[in-house]
Scaffold this active site. Structure first.
Site, mmCIF file in Angstrom:
data_model
loop_
_atom_site.group_PDB
_atom_site.id
_atom_site.type_symbol
_atom_site.label_atom_id
_atom_site.label_comp_id
_atom_site.label_asym_id
_atom_site.label_seq_id
_atom_site.Cartn_x
_atom_site.Cartn_y
_atom_site.Cartn_z
ATOM 1 N N LYS A 130 23.113 -25.744 -10.820
ATOM 2 C CA LYS A 130 24.038 -24.629 -10.535
ATOM 3 C C LYS A 130 25.312 -24.763 -11.380
ATOM 4 C CE LYS A 130 21.354 -22.414 -7.878
ATOM 5 N NZ LYS A 130 20.719 -21.202 -8.402
ATOM 6 N N SER A 158 26.262 -21.633 -5.970
ATOM 7 C CA SER A 158 26.282 -22.218 -4.625
ATOM 8 C C SER A 158 27.592 -22.951 -4.390
ATOM 9 C CB SER A 158 25.119 -23.198 -4.528
ATOM 10 O OG SER A 158 25.277 -24.048 -3.426
ATOM 11 N N TYR A 214 19.638 -30.371 -8.051
ATOM 12 C CA TYR A 214 19.753 -28.941 -7.736
ATOM 13 C C TYR A 214 21.192 -28.468 -7.987
ATOM 14 C CZ TYR A 214 20.842 -24.946 -4.786
ATOM 15 O OH TYR A 214 21.332 -23.749 -4.335
#
Ligand code: UFG
Length: 334
Positions: A154, A125, A150
């Site tokens: 990544k 991302s 989150y």
């Protein structure tokens, strides 16, 4: 026929990617735990492509189920989507994010290693760039400490793959997505947010459908043309096609790991997105301007030179198409 395993293949980006893989002649096997997806998506995918595929309902953190799948099939490569993806939820429940996103990836690498499967496409991302001021962001833009668990999953996911690939006969492509929106032009598949959407476009379509009373624009005092945040919105079908290009490129790659930004290269403000929605669909949207949302970066958009040149991939759809398709999908939802 080349066989590909797609983890999370019934999810938003996964389902569109399965359609594109089938259109390019790949045989697909999906593993999905139905945690944030519906089983009926399989039927919709098959209606679009006219081809069936095998679905294993299991969690990628379940090494036994994964190993069974790898023993049953000879996979050419894996596209790994299965992960939790809500930024706010990850702040509330970090352990579940580390557990699911990291141990899922580690189980997958273990199963791939056991069976000698050496091509992996990983969903990363643009969140890895944090609140960078280096715009547009290239793949060389410095990675910043993540703003949420989150985001950390990544960054760590990318690192795990880099470490693994150094010592194995392995090729991996990390795709850093910007903001995926829209839906398949057939309106048969699209995003299925659980509960109140966090993201802008599903919130817009649910407001237009009367499910939400009004949309709140999170802040109009940013240093942008109209004061609202800028993002690089990318049509989910274009994003899906980038995965198919990446798979083909895996076989030509010299280095073990490569990374690509996947966006359009064009930033749009929140108000521009709202107006594009209104204009494309001839609908007046109820919205109000509220306070800034914690953790939002002012602006981010991609430099897409690398993905354009090396993968030969270009975004085809513009913001008007994204809004048209997102609305057609919303109207199709029961
Ligand atoms: N926004 C609103 N109102 C809403 C929802 C969103 O004004 O009701 C605004 C946000 O403040 C932001 C823009 O719309 O300026 C886009 O917000 P989204 O929540 O749709 O997307 P984000 O850019 O916050 O998040 C996306 C992905 C994440 C990823 C992140 C990386 O959803 O998975 O990009 O920057 F981590």
């Amino acid at each position: 026929m080349k066989k590909i395993l797609v983890t999370g293949g019934l999810g938003f980006i996964g389902s569109h990617t399965v359609v594109e893989l089938q259109a390019e002649g790949y045989e697909v096997v999906v593993i999905d735990n139905l945690n944030n997806s519906r089983k009926e998506v399989k039927i919709s995918i098959e209606e679009i492509s006219g081809k069936t595929f095998e679905l294993k309902v299991a969690d990628v953190t379940n090494s036994i189920a994964l190993n069974e799948l790898f023993e049953e099939h000879k996979f050419e490569g894996v596209i790994h989507f299965a992960a939790h993806k809500a930024v706010g939820e990850s702040v509330e429940n970090p352990v579940s994010y580390y557990q699911n996103n990291l141990s899922g990836l580690v189980s997958l690498l273990g199963a791939m290693e056991k069976q000698g499967v050496s091509n992996l496409i990983f969903s990363s991302s643009c969140t890895v760039y944090g609140a960078t001021t280096d715009l547009p962001v290239t793949e060389k833009t410095v990675i910043q400490k993540a703003e949420s668990p989150y985001g950390t999953t990544k960054i760590l996911g990318e690192e795990i793959i880099n470490d693994y690939a150094k010592h194995k006969d392995f090729k991996s492509i990390l795709l850093r997505y910007f903001n995926p929106v829209g839906a398949h032009p057939s309106a048969k598949i699209g995003e299925l947010p659980l509960g109140v959407p966090n993201n802008l476009v599903p919130y817009i379509t649910q407001t237009a459908a009367g499910i939400r009373k009004q949309l709140t624009v999170f802040g109009d005092d940013y240093n942008t043309i109209d004061g609202t945040c800028i993002r690089d919105y990318i049509h989910v079908v274009d994003l899906a096609k980038a995965h198919v290009k990446a798979l083909a490129y895996c076989n030509e790659m010299k280095q073990p790991v490569d990374v690509f930004n996947v966006g359009t290269g064009k930033g749009n403000t929140v108000l521009e997105v709202i107006h594009a929605f209104e204009h494309s669909n001839n609908i007046k949207l109820a919205y109000t301007v509220g306070a800034r949302r914690g953790g939002d970066v002012e602006q981010i958009f991609a430099d897409t030179t690398k993905v354009n040149e090396l993968l030969g991939w270009h975004a085809h759809y513009d913001i008007a198409d994204m809004m048209k398709h997102a609305w057609a999908w919303q109207q199709n939802l029961k």
